[in-house]
Design a protein around this motif. Structure first.
Motif, PDB file in Angstrom:
ATOM      1  N   SER A  83       0.889  -1.108   0.026  1.00 19.69           N
ATOM      2  CA  SER A  83       0.112   0.024   0.049  1.00 19.69           C
ATOM      3  C   SER A  83       0.803   1.225   0.100  1.00 19.69           C
ATOM      4  O   SER A  83       0.450   2.246   0.233  1.00 19.69           O
ATOM      5  CB  SER A  83      -0.694   0.018   1.074  1.00 19.69           C
ATOM      6  OG  SER A  83      -0.315  -0.117   2.287  1.00 19.69           O
ATOM      7  N   ASN A  84       2.285   1.018  -0.243  1.00 20.53           N
ATOM      8  CA  ASN A  84       2.924   2.389  -0.600  1.00 20.53           C
ATOM      9  C   ASN A  84       3.472   3.002   1.057  1.00 20.53           C
ATOM     10  O   ASN A  84       3.671   4.179   0.881  1.00 20.53           O
ATOM     11  CB  ASN A  84       2.650   3.179  -1.369  1.00 20.53           C
ATOM     12  CG  ASN A  84       2.708   2.761  -2.733  1.00 20.53           C
ATOM     13  OD1 ASN A  84       3.629   1.813  -3.345  1.00 20.53           O
ATOM     14  ND2 ASN A  84       1.587   3.025  -3.792  1.00 20.53           N
ATOM     15  N   LYS A  85       2.978   2.319   1.966  1.00 22.45           N
ATOM     16  CA  LYS A  85       3.352   2.909   3.247  1.00 22.45           C
ATOM     17  C   LYS A  85       4.718   2.762   3.647  1.00 22.45           C
ATOM     18  O   LYS A  85       5.162   3.321   4.686  1.00 22.45           O
ATOM     19  CB  LYS A  85       2.298   2.393   4.540  1.00 22.45           C
ATOM     20  CG  LYS A  85       0.958   2.907   4.341  1.00 22.45           C
ATOM     21  CD  LYS A  85       0.193   1.897   5.374  1.00 22.45           C
ATOM     22  CE  LYS A  85      -1.270   2.552   5.289  1.00 22.45           C
ATOM     23  NZ  LYS A  85      -2.280   1.881   5.888  1.00 22.45           N
ATOM     24  N   LEU A  86       5.342   1.715   2.934  1.00 25.41           N
ATOM     25  CA  LEU A  86       7.016   1.533   3.239  1.00 25.41           C
ATOM     26  C   LEU A  86       7.495   1.650   1.816  1.00 25.41           C
ATOM     27  O   LEU A  86       7.208   1.210   0.883  1.00 25.41           O
ATOM     28  CB  LEU A  86       6.870   0.195   3.795  1.00 25.41           C
ATOM     29  CG  LEU A  86       6.904  -0.083   5.469  1.00 25.41           C
ATOM     30  CD1 LEU A  86       6.941  -1.340   5.817  1.00 25.41           C
ATOM     31  CD2 LEU A  86       7.636   0.817   6.272  1.00 25.41           C
ATOM     32  N   ASP A  87       8.843   1.595   1.850  1.00 21.18           N
ATOM     33  CA  ASP A  87       9.564   1.978   0.684  1.00 21.18           C
ATOM     34  C   ASP A  87      10.458   0.590   0.601  1.00 21.18           C
ATOM     35  O   ASP A  87      10.953  -0.119  -0.574  1.00 21.18           O
ATOM     36  CB  ASP A  87      10.531   3.087   0.566  1.00 21.18           C
ATOM     37  CG  ASP A  87       9.744   4.392   0.601  1.00 21.18           C
ATOM     38  OD1 ASP A  87       9.025   4.764  -0.454  1.00 21.18           O
ATOM     39  OD2 ASP A  87       9.980   5.151   1.646  1.00 21.18           O
TER      40      ASP A  87
END
Length: 234
Positions: A83-87
């Protein structure tokens, strides 16, 4: 020195250029500060703080990158990177899910050492010494805990399990200051072995633990992340 009219015009023009140059430099600096990139890294709990520091150290020198590091279980980390909360995720296994967004790169592998305090007197050789030992194990679900458990079960060793920790640094410190033994990755234990705070009893044969970097292929920060991964691998 006295300037004539032409000289005064040249001087005024030069002063304007210098002022504009200074303003341009300050503007560029300000723009870099405002565009500082935040890289969010998720790490599974049992990877030690020393290992995390070694990984992120190259990025700490980059003033245009701000790092945020979180420790959570792998299942939660996978959901967050989708969910693009982490890279980036640092973990101990390759991604086995169906999502084509997630890409894995192996960072390095570690042997698994059996360790005890340097003050502990051995009465038997490894692995027979396990039968008269008190062991500290991992409380977290991880590849290394699976490898250790399988090794102990296959050998049918009878031992006392005194405690379970999720922090490898805490396990190492406990081993250093007690008569308990434990299994730790080589990279975690090497400094303590070198400084003779612990000693290696043996190695789990034909088994290693791997460290992986998982990234989201659709992430806009991929150039920064690739640079971070490459700097660590090199």
């Amino acid at each position: 020195m006295v300037l004539n009219e032409n000289g005064k015009q040249v001087l005024n023009h030069a002063q304007k250029i210098f002022r504009q140059s200074e303003e341009l430099i300050e503007s560029v600096k300000s723009e870099h500060i405002n565009t500082q990139k935040i890289i969010k890294i998720g790490v599974i709990p049992w990877i030690s703080n020393d290992q995390i520091l070694e990984f992120i150290k190259p990025a700490l020198a980059n003033k245009y990158i701000k790092l945020e590091v979180y420790q959570k279980d792998l299942e939660t980390l996978i959901k967050e990177i989708k969910s693009n909360k982490l890279d980036l995720i640092i973990c101990d296994s390759q991604y086995s899910g169906r999502s084509k967004k997630i890409r894995g790169q192996i960072l390095y592998t570690d042997k698994i050492f059996c360790l005890c305090s340097s003050k502990l007197k051995k009465t038997k050789r490894f692995p027979k010494i396990l039968e008269e030992s008190t062991i500290i194990k991992y409380s977290e679900n991880s590849i290394i805990s699976e490898v250790v458990d399988e090794f102990l079960q296959d050998g049918n060793y009878r031992f006392d399990n005194i405690a379970e920790f999720s922090d490898t640094s805490l396990i190492l410190r406990t081993v250093e200051k007690s008569h308990y033994i434990s299994f730790l990755p080589e990279s975690v234990a090497k400094d303590s072995i070198k400084n003779k705070r612990v000693k290696k009893l043996g190695v789990i044969p034909d088994q290693e633990v791997s460290y992986w970097a998982l990234t989201n292929t659709q992430n806009s920060s991929n150039s920064y992340i690739s640079e971070l991964i490459d700097s660590f691998k090199n």
